[in-house]
Design an enzyme around this catalytic site. Structure first.
Site, PDB file in Angstrom:
ATOM      1  N   SER A  98      -9.886   1.598   2.491  1.00 45.33           N
ATOM      2  CA  SER A  98      -9.016   2.416   1.683  1.00 45.33           C
ATOM      3  C   SER A  98      -7.938   1.649   0.924  1.00 45.33           C
ATOM      4  CB  SER A  98      -8.346   3.462   2.567  1.00 45.33           C
ATOM      5  OG  SER A  98      -7.468   2.845   3.488  1.00 45.33           O
ATOM      6  N   SER A 101     -10.112  -0.878   6.600  1.00 36.66           N
ATOM      7  CA  SER A 101      -9.489  -0.722   5.276  1.00 36.66           C
ATOM      8  C   SER A 101      -8.770  -1.939   4.716  1.00 36.66           C
ATOM      9  CB  SER A 101      -8.520   0.450   5.295  1.00 36.66           C
ATOM     10  OG  SER A 101      -9.250   1.642   5.163  1.00 36.66           O
ATOM     11  N   LYS A 111       0.853  -1.192   0.000  1.00 34.81           N
ATOM     12  CA  LYS A 111       0.000   0.000   0.000  1.00 34.81           C
ATOM     13  C   LYS A 111       0.891   1.245   0.000  1.00 34.81           C
ATOM     14  CE  LYS A 111      -4.003   1.975   2.465  1.00 34.81           C
ATOM     15  NZ  LYS A 111      -4.936   1.790   3.598  1.00 34.81           N
TER      16      LYS A 111
HETATM   17  N1  GLN Z   1     -13.339   3.656   5.774  1.00 33.30           N
HETATM   18  C1  GLN Z   1     -12.801   4.107   7.018  1.00 33.30           C
HETATM   19  C2  GLN Z   1     -12.451   5.569   6.921  1.00 33.30           C
HETATM   20  O1  GLN Z   1     -12.754   6.133   5.938  1.00 33.30           O
HETATM   21  C3  GLN Z   1     -11.623   3.278   7.405  1.00 33.30           C
HETATM   22  C4  GLN Z   1     -10.386   3.666   6.741  1.00 33.30           C
HETATM   23  C5  GLN Z   1      -9.217   2.830   7.150  1.00 33.30           C
HETATM   24  O2  GLN Z   1      -9.366   1.785   7.776  1.00 33.30           O
HETATM   25  N2  GLN Z   1      -8.022   3.331   6.842  1.00 33.30           N
HETATM   26  O3  GLN Z   1     -11.898   6.150   7.804  1.00 33.30           O
END
Ligand code: GLN
Length: 489
Positions: free
Chosen positions: A151, A175, A76
């Site tokens: 994400s 994410s 990532k």
């Molecule tokens: N979807 C969640 C957010 O927007 C989690 C994001 C993540 O786990 N980095 O914060």
């Protein structure tokens, strides 16, 4: 060997000499080349470095000792990589080249893995669809007009599309697990502190964890084995000993007690997801597990609590991107030959460098931390966070793991939710509480919708008990064939 070979198969073939790491790497790069134009999983492909790492594995005097010999891995793009651009999919870091490797990256490469590139994600890991990327959305290989989740969308796409058998993501509120569910993969968020976060660009430091995407539970165990452990460079990484994860995968569910928070999972869940979830529970029961109805009374508050705590921490963590460091500075407002004063330069660099969602979070986080509102919002959220953790502690007196769907819906269409942030935040309803409580959680394939979109089952375990979590997931996986299905590209 198929493009969809597991980490284990590739590792075994390279260890035994049946395949060379360079061949495996060349195939992964070809697959990326063939499909990334459509899927947009990668921000950067590190072709030359990957081939050099693969050649080093082939030249290694004792390849058989490398636990990830020749395994291509995608990283990532919020994990620092020495000499390789690391952007977090943000314009503000478009030209940032870190002077060091994240501990997880260094550990993988030392174990014989071959890093093929940096994957697309939501900007600074803020999002559930990969649409908040400065480099455009990544696409779901199962339906390219749909989001892969986020994400860590690009990391999920890389594995789902057969580009690599392993990728790393970060999970602050889901994410890793949510994109794994939406792309038909196994995604593991380890216990808070289980894996070093040194070199992870921080989003919300009390929630962030790094973990793997793989095709099988066994592969997740093999990856965690390499990633886990204390790191002197990360004070929040735990000194807890690292057990032999793969050795615990017995394939049996007999005696396993699974908690099901019925009230929580009965509302607002897509019918196909509900059906697959209930069938997974039936399969566990048939395999000898006991289902126990549990209550997580405060879990219904998890979304507001998460979006207060996470934004507060993000507003503080992102203060460092000021136009002075890390590569991006906005040109002066008056054009060439003029200069902004310092405050204007900070302001313009942040204005032009950050995308909408990141700005929304910085504003929300700054607001909840501000003097007049701290007690009403931030402190209160921290208190409810404790109650959520206690709910789980209470549940784990009766059960070994807690089961929920990973995501309330399958992958939605690109663009469908971009105008409605609240709708987008609801995608995290079942995932954020594990982060708030610090617990390990895994998503694994448990079915498909009528139009062939993957569905994920989430299991949450006790603190530092990834062993039970993986073994419970493995027992289900061995009874089903969902994980074998592949998208046609
Ligand atoms: N979807 C969640 C957010 O927007 C989690 C994001 C993540 O786990 N980095 O914060």
């Amino acid at each position: 060997m198929s493009q969809f070979a597991t980490l284990r198969d590739i590792r075994d073939a390279v260890q035994s000499g049946a395949r060379s790491a360079v061949d495996v790497c060349t195939e992964a790069l070809a697959r990326i080349e063939a499909h990334d134009g459509t899927l947009n999983a990668f921000n950067t492909v590190t072709r030359d470095q990957a081939l050099a790492q693969a050649a080093a594995v082939d030249a290694h005097p004792n390849r058989a000792s490398l636990p990830l010999a020749g395994v291509p891995v995608a990283l990532k793009d919020n994990l620092c990589t020495l000499g390789v651009r690391t952007t977090a999919s943000s314009k503000i870091l478009e030209h940032f080249v870190p002077p060091y490797d994240a501990t997880t990256v260094a550990k993988l490469v030392a174990a014989g893995a071959v890093a093929v590139g940096k994957t697309n994600c939501d900007e600074f890991a803020m999002g559930s669809s990969n649409e908040n990327s400065a480099f455009g959305p990544a696409r779901n290989p199962w339906a390219t007009d749909r989001i892969p989740g986020g994400s860590s969308g690009g990391s999920a796409v890389a594995v789902a599309a057969g580009m690599t058998p392993l990728s790393l993501g970060s999970d602050t509120g889901g994410s890793i697990r949510q994109p794994a569910a939406l792309c038909g993969l196994v995604g593991l968020k380890p216990t808070y502190g289980r894996v070093s976060r040194y070199g992870l660009l921080a989003f919300a430091s009390s929630l962030d964890q790094i973990g793997p995407f793989t095709r099988t539970v066994e592969d997740a165990a093999l990856a965690l084995q390499v990633l886990a452990g204390h790191d002197p460079a990360d004070a929040t990484s735990a000194p807890e000993p690292v057990p032999d994860y793969a050795a615990a995968l017995t394939g049996h569910a007999k005696g396993l007690r699974i908690g099901v928070p019925r009230a929580l999972v009965s509302d607002g869940v897509d019918a196909a997801v509900s059906k697959a979830f209930n069938e997974a529970l039936d399969a566990y029961r048939e395999a000898g597990a006991t289902l126990v109805d549990i209550e997580l009374p405060y879990a219904s508050a998890a979304i507001p609590v998460y979006y207060l705590v996470a934004t507060a921490e993000a507003s503080s963590n992102l203060a460092r991107y000021d136009g002075v460091r890390y590569g991006f500075r906005a040109p002066a407002e008056g054009g060439p030959g003029t200069q902004d004063d310092l405050r204007a330069m900070y302001g313009r660099s942040r204005e032009l460098g950050f995308g909408h969602e990141v700005k929304r979070r910085i504003m929300l986080g700054t607001y909840v931390l501000s003097a007049g509102y701290y007690d009403a919002y931030y402190l209160k959220a921290q208190r409810v966070r404790t109650l959520i953790r206690r709910d789980y502690e209470h549940a784990f007196e009766q059960v070994d793991v807690v089961a929920m769907p990973t995501s309330p819906t399958p992958a939605f269409k690109i663009g469908e939710r971009t105008s409605d942030p609240l709708q987008m935040y609801l995608a995290d309803i079942f995932t954020v509480s594990a982060n708030l409580a610090g617990l390990p959680a895994i998503s694994l394939p448990c079915g498909f919708t009528a139009d062939s979109l993957p569905i994920g089952l989430q299991l949450t375990g006790r603190m530092f008990d990834e062993t039970t979590l993986l073994s419970a997931a493995h027992a289900y996986e061995r009874q089903t064939a969902w994980w074998k299905a592949q998208p046609t590209l």
